[in-house]
Design an enzyme around this catalytic site. Sequence first.
Site, PDB file in Angstrom:
ATOM      1  N   HIS A 192       0.525  -1.238   0.313  1.00 34.59           N
ATOM      2  CA  HIS A 192      -0.046   0.102   0.148  1.00 34.59           C
ATOM      3  C   HIS A 192       0.841   1.564  -0.513  1.00 34.59           C
ATOM      4  O   HIS A 192       1.630   1.734   1.306  1.00 34.59           O
ATOM      5  CB  HIS A 192      -1.054  -0.368   1.795  1.00 34.59           C
ATOM      6  CG  HIS A 192      -1.479  -0.557   1.298  1.00 34.59           C
ATOM      7  ND1 HIS A 192      -1.660  -2.294   1.181  1.00 34.59           N
ATOM      8  CD2 HIS A 192      -4.019  -0.476   1.091  1.00 34.59           C
ATOM      9  CE1 HIS A 192      -3.310  -2.343   0.396  1.00 34.59           C
ATOM     10  NE2 HIS A 192      -4.161  -2.192   1.001  1.00 34.59           N
ATOM     11  N   ALA A 233     -11.373   1.662   5.590  1.00 33.09           N
ATOM     12  CA  ALA A 233     -10.764   1.400   4.977  1.00 33.09           C
ATOM     13  C   ALA A 233      -9.777   1.697   4.158  1.00 33.09           C
ATOM     14  O   ALA A 233     -10.320   2.893   3.942  1.00 33.09           O
ATOM     15  CB  ALA A 233     -11.208   0.173   4.031  1.00 33.09           C
ATOM     16  N   HIS A 234      -9.140   1.149   3.376  1.00 31.47           N
ATOM     17  CA  HIS A 234      -8.251   1.377   2.541  1.00 31.47           C
ATOM     18  C   HIS A 234      -9.385   2.500   1.315  1.00 31.47           C
ATOM     19  O   HIS A 234     -10.395   1.640  -0.185  1.00 31.47           O
ATOM     20  CB  HIS A 234      -7.458   0.941   1.626  1.00 31.47           C
ATOM     21  CG  HIS A 234      -7.635  -0.797   0.863  1.00 31.47           C
ATOM     22  ND1 HIS A 234      -6.577  -1.634   0.774  1.00 31.47           N
ATOM     23  CD2 HIS A 234      -9.156  -0.811   1.104  1.00 31.47           C
ATOM     24  CE1 HIS A 234      -7.086  -2.741   0.226  1.00 31.47           C
ATOM     25  NE2 HIS A 234      -8.260  -2.343  -0.007  1.00 31.47           N
ATOM     26  N   ASN A 235      -8.355   3.497   0.158  1.00 34.63           N
ATOM     27  CA  ASN A 235      -8.859   3.960  -0.718  1.00 34.63           C
ATOM     28  C   ASN A 235     -10.684   4.294  -0.433  1.00 34.63           C
ATOM     29  O   ASN A 235     -11.019   5.133  -1.434  1.00 34.63           O
ATOM     30  CB  ASN A 235      -9.168   3.273  -1.516  1.00 34.63           C
ATOM     31  CG  ASN A 235      -7.640   2.921  -2.652  1.00 34.63           C
ATOM     32  OD1 ASN A 235      -7.357   1.669  -1.704  1.00 34.63           O
ATOM     33  ND2 ASN A 235      -7.038   3.617  -2.827  1.00 34.63           N
ATOM     34  N   SER A 253     -12.459   1.201  -0.717  1.00 35.44           N
ATOM     35  CA  SER A 253     -12.873   2.094  -1.784  1.00 35.44           C
ATOM     36  C   SER A 253     -14.041   2.011  -2.015  1.00 35.44           C
ATOM     37  O   SER A 253     -14.512   2.404  -2.813  1.00 35.44           O
ATOM     38  CB  SER A 253     -12.867   1.237  -3.470  1.00 35.44           C
ATOM     39  OG  SER A 253     -11.100   1.203  -3.788  1.00 35.44           O
TER      40      SER A 253
END
Length: 333
Positions: A192, A233-235, A253
């Site tokens: 990441h 969470a990520h993005n 996302s």
Amino acid sequence: MKASELAALIGAELNGEDVEISSFSSIENISEGSLVAILGNKIPEDIYSSSAAAFLAKKGADVPAGKTYLFADDAELALVAAVNALYPKKHRDGVNPAAYVADSAIICENVFVDAFAYIGSRAKIGEGTEIHAGAVIGEDVEIGSGCIVYPNATIYDGCRLKDRVIVHSSAVIGGDGFGYYQKHGRNVKIPHIGSVILENDVEIGSGSCVDRGKFDNTVVGEGTKIDNQVQVAHNVKLGKHNILTGQAAIAGSSTTGDYVMIGARAGVSDHVNICSKVMLAAMAGVMSDIDKPGIYAGIPVTSRKGWMREIAYVRDLPNIVKRIKDLEKDKDA
């Protein structure tokens, strides 16, 4: 503080004697010489015979005569201003000798760094920011002015906090996102390389995590407030002035618009888009896009009215089953 002085500070109109106000009290626990806010619909009559010095109320409120009142157009904002005036925050500055600050870090004026805090290489700490004991500020982190990073919070390398951001104890900003490929019978970690950006006036609660993006940044929009033990969470891209309450979770996302409110323990699946002005009830489950403002509930979510109808049917199931059995008996008779 004199009532007239406090009224001027909070933009209120003084009605009654210019008494001394020394503290702020709740309706349930009134102390002598205090200011009490009377903003609800049901105000006990006996509070007016209490030892309170004055009462804060909305202009035009129907209140008994003979007491000291501070009337404000927006009584809620006046309440916030009054508490801040009566309990002013004490800002400290200076770097404690027991803190570690890398030689290449840039520390602006009026910054406070407490004992055992760690500030990594090339980090930039803006004017008036506070870094409390045990906090970890990674390499190349940028923190704006007027921020507070409370004890034992961790800001990973390369993250950016803009102005007036608050990160509470044990929160983690910029940990790796949860991303793996399953290859040849094993989980292969995906690097990441994105970061986290917390826009102006964001607040992150204790024990919450905002993960760094995989290749792009995770962004928390201006004025968004995140409660304790929340997972972002990520993005993920959160809009402006969102509210996320305890134990809510947003998978990778996903995006939200502005003024989105997410109730406790609600969950949002990955790659879901939620438009502005949506409210998710506690424990709601969002598995597909929401493109219309409104209140949603249930798993998977539906409109509040639809969810309440479903719950009513579920609770009535014993009666429904009985009626069906009675109909079957009548048919066989």
